[in-house]
Design an enzyme around this catalytic site. Structure first.
Site, PDB file in Angstrom:
ATOM      1  N   GLY A   1     -16.551 -31.772  12.815  1.00 20.53           N
ATOM      2  CA  GLY A   1     -15.772 -31.751  14.037  1.00 20.53           C
ATOM      3  C   GLY A   1     -16.122 -32.943  14.907  1.00 20.53           C
ATOM      4  O   GLY A   1     -16.095 -34.097  14.462  1.00 20.53           O
ATOM      5  N   ASP A   2     -16.449 -32.699  16.164  1.00 21.46           N
ATOM      6  CA  ASP A   2     -16.845 -33.782  17.071  1.00 21.46           C
ATOM      7  C   ASP A   2     -18.355 -33.759  17.322  1.00 21.46           C
ATOM      8  O   ASP A   2     -18.822 -34.264  18.334  1.00 21.46           O
ATOM      9  CB  ASP A   2     -16.086 -33.666  18.394  1.00 21.46           C
ATOM     10  CG  ASP A   2     -16.386 -32.351  19.120  1.00 21.46           C
ATOM     11  OD1 ASP A   2     -16.815 -31.398  18.456  1.00 21.46           O
ATOM     12  OD2 ASP A   2     -16.189 -32.292  20.345  1.00 21.46           O
ATOM     13  N   GLU A   3     -19.122 -33.206  16.382  1.00 21.83           N
ATOM     14  CA  GLU A   3     -20.573 -33.108  16.519  1.00 21.83           C
ATOM     15  C   GLU A   3     -21.265 -34.174  15.666  1.00 21.83           C
ATOM     16  O   GLU A   3     -20.954 -34.333  14.483  1.00 21.83           O
ATOM     17  CB  GLU A   3     -21.053 -31.720  16.093  1.00 21.83           C
ATOM     18  CG  GLU A   3     -20.508 -30.589  16.950  1.00 21.83           C
ATOM     19  CD  GLU A   3     -21.001 -29.238  16.466  1.00 21.83           C
ATOM     20  OE1 GLU A   3     -21.665 -29.203  15.409  1.00 21.83           O
ATOM     21  OE2 GLU A   3     -20.726 -28.239  17.136  1.00 21.83           O
TER      22      GLU A   3
END
Length: 399
Positions: free
Chosen positions: A293-295
């Protein structure tokens, strides 16, 4: 690519991705070869793995592979299986549970056509039965464990044979020449069969790509979660006196807004651009990982007492606030960072990641687009909140 339970993860035919369930079509035929590479004692292929361990063409002494001629779904095939392991001995990996690269090259169809064209062999074909036509010859094909697979059949006649036969004075010489040519063709075909092993070795060139796919994120090319765990364990184990290890957990702010307003293609483009900016801020000794994801996560080894991790956090914050050009639109996002230092916060990987997450959520809770260094007070706050939550749940349940 097979996982540690010999279940398919990725399957391709040529350069085309296909459902992993396609493996079921050949599972029964290659199961003993896979068992041999796993070291199952009852496998007839286990001894082959030991014999190939010192092969001169292997890049390292750790590589384990096996390759054989087999019959798959009634077709002859060259099949190789190799364990996917790190190239460096410094990177730990789960012995006995390695992923496997299984490669198959069918010997009929396009392969036999190519062999026929390169060697000028007329009418070369594969047949499961020994049924040559008038004037044709056949050579049996057996698997490496002695199972009969079929026959290669071809037409040995050459242009000018009739003319040579019509010339009486040189009949004997022509017949001898034909026999010699036939013998050369048979020898060449047998050499080609032996060369199948070289063809299998060429397939192993894809091992590097398979290794990359197993340990890197497809979208950004950064190390994935599995390689991150290895790098972090290695950094902790190799930490010298006077050194520290910093672990950073990063989460993009307002990323969901970009996905919701511009679509997932825009989100993917933003992730790629952010990964590129991160990579420009560090050298090769710092590991940057996309967890999903955006991690993102970062592992940095630095001299004890310096503020290198804090300085890196500041550079990341400054770089992330610059506008992003995403599919024709200008996008502004930020990043929240949780920072934890070893050995002060411990030496256990899972515990360090938990504390980095706590620091990340503190950064998000205090306005975002900032970083927070983990302190024991944060852990105490989380523990107190958990106790209160449990007490409230018990109170509601008991009335």
């Amino acid at each position: 690519i097979l996982d540690e339970r010999n279940e398919p993860l990725v399957a391709t035919v040529g350069s085309t991705r296909v459902p992993a369930q396609e493996y079921e079509r050949v599972r029964a035929s290659v199961s003993d070869l896979v068992a041999g590479i796993r070291g199952v004692p009852d496998s007839v292929h286990q001894v082959h793995v030991a014999d190939l361990a010192d092969a001169s063409y292997l890049k390292t002494g750790q590589a384990v592979h096996d390759a054989h001629l087999l019959e798959l779904n009634g077709r002859p095939a060259a099949v190789s299986v190799m364990k996917i392991i790190p190239e460096s001995e410094d990177v730990p990996y789960p012995h006995g549970r390695e992923y496997l690269l299984l490669s198959i090259r069918f010997l009929d169809g396009s392969f036999i056509t190519q062999l026929s064209e390169q060697n000028l062999i007329d009418g070369l074909r594969f047949s499961s039965t020994n049924t040559p036509q008038l004037g044709e010859v056949s050579v049996p094909v057996k698997s490496d464990v002695g199972h009969h697979i079929g026959y290669f059949i071809w037409n040995p006649d050459l242009p000018g044979d009739r003319f040579l036969k019509s010339v009486g004075p040189v009949m004997a010489a022509a017949a001898a020449m034909i026999l010699l040519l036939l013998g050369a063709l048979v020898r060449r075909l047998r050499q080609s069969t032996t060369a199948l092993e070289r063809t299998v070795l060429e397939l192993k060139a894809s091992e590097a790509q398979a290794h990359h796919l197993a340990f890197h994120d497809v979208l950004t090319g950064l190390p994935n979660r599995a390689l991150f765990a290895d790098r972090l364990d290695h950094a902790i184990a190799q930490m010298q006196h006077g050194e520290q290890v910093a672990v950073m957990m990063l989460d993009l702010d307002r990323f969901k807004h970009v996905n919701d307003t511009l679509g997932h293609h825009a989100g993917d483009s933003l992730i790629q651009e952010f990964a590129a900016r991160l990579s420009k801020l560090v050298d090769h000794e710092v590991t940057i990982t996309r967890l999903g994801g955006d991690e993102f996560a970062i592992v940095q080894t630095f001299e004890a007492g310096s503020d290198a991790p804090q300085a890196l956090c500041e550079r990341i914050l400054a770089a992330s606030t610059q506008p992003y050009d995403v599919i024709g639109s200008q996008v502004f996002v930020g990043v929240s960072i949780g920072l934890v230092l070893a050995p002060e916060a411990g030496l256990d990987r899972i515990e360090l990641l938990r504390k980095a997450d706590i620091a990340l959520y503190r950064a998000k809770g205090e306005g975002r687009n900032c970083y927070r260094l983990f302190t024991p007070e944060m852990d105490e706050t989380i523990s107190a909140s958990r106790i209160i939550e449990e007490d409230l749940r018990v109170a509601l349940a008991t009335g």
